[in-house]
Write an enzyme that holds these catalytic residues in place. Structure first.
Site, PDB file in Angstrom:
ATOM      1  N   HIS A 499      88.269 -20.682  61.779  1.00 34.93           N
ATOM      2  CA  HIS A 499      87.336 -21.753  61.430  1.00 34.93           C
ATOM      3  C   HIS A 499      87.991 -22.509  60.275  1.00 34.93           C
ATOM      4  CE1 HIS A 499      83.278 -23.591  61.132  1.00 34.93           C
ATOM      5  NE2 HIS A 499      83.578 -23.686  59.841  1.00 34.93           N
ATOM      6  N   ASP A 543      87.546 -13.730  67.275  1.00 40.51           N
ATOM      7  CA  ASP A 543      88.622 -14.694  67.033  1.00 40.51           C
ATOM      8  C   ASP A 543      88.218 -16.000  67.713  1.00 40.51           C
ATOM      9  OD1 ASP A 543      90.887 -16.090  66.498  1.00 40.51           O
ATOM     10  OD2 ASP A 543      92.206 -14.898  67.786  1.00 40.51           O
ATOM     11  N   GLU A 552      86.482 -17.663  59.341  1.00 36.43           N
ATOM     12  CA  GLU A 552      86.894 -18.740  58.446  1.00 36.43           C
ATOM     13  C   GLU A 552      88.026 -18.227  57.553  1.00 36.43           C
ATOM     14  OE1 GLU A 552      83.701 -20.702  56.338  1.00 36.43           O
ATOM     15  OE2 GLU A 552      85.036 -22.245  55.513  1.00 36.43           O
TER      16      GLU A 552
END
Ligand SMILES: [Zn+2]
Length: 571
Positions: A499, A543, A552
């Site tokens: 992310h 993932d 993230e």
């Protein structure tokens, strides 16, 4: 037969002899995909049913056997529900590139045994901060062609919550995480951790080029990179000494490149007098105090600027000890809310004392350290919201002058590290995470245990502390239930979908390099994790770019990884 076809036949025939290359690696074998230091312990983990009990370590070059061993009995791990068998090949000390071969299970990813085995991981993860730079064009160059953007977020303005109006500076700094915000509180622990890596392990880092625009300017590259963010932190200090909490847009931008995000970077405050927050001000005081020591011999004027900023921030805190921050109306970017700023002020006192040796700061430290000792023994170590441990450590590392306090605190640090060592040795995956540690950023927690252990080792040299720090590194670099390296672009099997806006804005490509993923999060704070089936805590990870609470990236986690790598390099 053309020469190229002939060559192909020979290559296939050679591969068949040793059979090292034909079989795809098995995720049932989990090991550090960077590898192991020659003199350190070397353990891979195997999750396999059946009677298999043998394994070999083979050379990547020709498949020859370098080590032959027996798997340990399986151990049940409640946090993954895996039955884990250890493959210990610590006796193999010959440098080289290897893989594990477990009959009936398969072969592992490749790994190295070498004295410089973590040099590339350090390079990627420290250079990742350059990739996060704001306010400038970034280009990773020939190594990663096309990983670039033009200058971003050059326009700043004071948000109404800051107590000011009109345009503001928007000067340098690092994008905090997968978003483009800059947050003083998280910058605090990040920048301090990197400065400490330099203070403690500078000898390991001095000659390493990070291939950044300042490389070759006569100063160490890690400090060149740190200065980029320090300059932004200093710009967030108001004339009265207080520090605004963050500089971000009002809401998160979509997944676009930084230079495509035309939103204005707003200086955001507490929405009422005094507008600045105590946690941010304490963090700036501490970080600037460290910078004043670190830059003293390299750039006296810059060191003085930092010391002056630290003193002003300290003075502001005396008037405003606990002004906390919540997002003002209409602002939905990261909050980094912290209801208790006493630990930040305590840490600032310790760093200011260590830099100046002035009694006013030591007096404050001595009057308050008892409140902070408990933080050494929480299940998790230091974090952006819990800076007490760093205050205690810096007093000890700086050679605190109060004998009784030093004795008490040294003993507490030793006890805390021993607790972590004992718990890690019992964990079938051999890392320090307790079940409660699988929270947002659990990989950062694992790295933080490594930081705490290496600091304990600096105070009480003990090989168990170093080995356990390495065990946490091995977990992050692939010795985990997913057999996944959580540093992007490192090893044969690293995660692919962070992310992270610059990675997500150009789909179909590998992610930007050197970024540590957040890791398993039992609290499932995003829709992707919520949709997963029933899983034990260490398995709650995806993932997937959409899983912001497990995949993230963030500068504080990366900083702890850099510290850990810096501390184990060359041991
Ligand atoms: Zn930017």
């Amino acid at each position: 037969m053309s020469s190229s076809r002939f060559l192909a036949v020979v290559v296939v025939a050679l591969a068949a002899v040793g059979q090292p290359h034909s079989e795809p690696p098995s995720t049932a074998i989990k090991l550090d995909q960077a590898g192991y230091l020659p003199l350190a312990s070397k353990v891979a983990l195997v999750v396999a049913d059946g009677p298999v009990s043998e394994f070999t370590v083979r050379s990547v070059r020709d498949g020859s056997v370098a080590y032959h061993g027996t798997l340990a009995q399986p151990v049940a791990d409640p946090d993954t529900r895996d039955r884990v068998r250890a493959a210990d090949f610590s006796e193999l000390r010959t440098e080289g590139n290897y893989y594990l071969d477990v009959p009936g299970t398969g072969r592992s990813w490749n790994f190295a045994i070498a004295g410089d085995v973590y040099a590339h991981a350090y390079y990627l993860s420290a250079r990742a901060f350059y990739g996060q730079r704001c306010g400038t064009a970034v280009d990773l160059g020939l190594e990663f062609p096309g990983y670039r953007h033009d200058a971003c977020h050059l326009l700043g303005a004071y948000h109404s919550s800051s107590g000011r109006t009109g345009p503001s500076p928007s000067l340098r700094g690092w994008h905090d995480a997968g978003d483009y915000g800059r947050y003083v509180v998280n910058s605090g622990i990040t920048t301090a951790t990197l400065l400490w890596a330099w203070e403690l392990f500078g000898e390991n880092l001095r000659g390493i080029s990070l291939n950044i625009p300042e490389s070759g300017n006569g100063r160490p590259d890690l400090l060149n990179e740190i200065r980029w963010n320090l300059d932004w932190m200093l710009s967030m200090q108001d004339e009265d000494g207080g520090v605004w909490h963050k500089q971000t847009s009002e809401t998160f931008p979509p997944f676009i490149m930084p230079d495509a995000d035309k939103s204005i970077s707003l200086v955001i405050g507490t929405d009422h007098v005094p507008y600045k927050s105590s946690c941010a001000t304490g963090d700036l005081a501490a970080v600037a105090a460290i910078a004043a020591r670190v830059f003293r011999r390299l750039d006296r004027a810059y060191a003085n600027q930092n010391l002056q900023a630290a003193r002003k921030a300290w003075d502001w805190l005396r008037q405003n000890p606990n002004v906390t921050f919540r997002n003002p109306p209409g602002v939905t970017t990261g909050e980094y809310g912290d209801a208790d700023c006493r630990d930040e002020r305590f840490w600032a006192a310790a760093e200011l004392w260590r830099t100046t040796r002035e009694t006013v700061y030591e007096r404050y430290f001595l009057d308050h350290f008892r409140q902070q000792v408990g933080a050494l023994h929480q299940p998790r170590p230091e974090s952006w919201a819990s800076m007490g441990p760093m205050g205690i450590w810096t007093y000890l590392l700086g050679g605190g002058s109060n004998h009784a306090a030093v004795e008490t605190l040294r003993e507490e640090v030793r006890k805390s590290a021993d607790e972590v060592v004992v718990r890690s040795a019992r964990n079938p995956y051999r890392h320090s995470l307790a079940a409660v540690d699988y929270v947002w950023g659990s990989n950062g927690v694992a790295a933080d245990y490594g930081v705490a252990l290496l600091i304990a080792n600096a105070l009480h040299p003990d090989q168990r502390y170093v080995e356990t720090a390495l065990d946490n590194l091995h977990y992050l670099l692939g010795r985990n239930t997913f057999s996944l390296c959580w540093v992007s672009r490192l090893g044969d099997h690293s995660y692919q979908h962070p992310h992270h806006r610059p990675s997500g804005a150009q789909p179909g490509r590998q992610p930007w390099p050197g970024l540590l993923a957040g890791g398993p999060n039992r609290n499932r704070q995003d829709p992707v994790l919520k949709a997963l089936p029933d899983l034990p805590p260490a398995k709650v990870y995806a993932d997937d770019q959409g899983s912001y609470s497990s995949n993230e990236v963030a500068i504080n986690w990366n900083a702890s990884l850099v510290f850990l790598l810096a501390g184990v390099m060359g041991r």
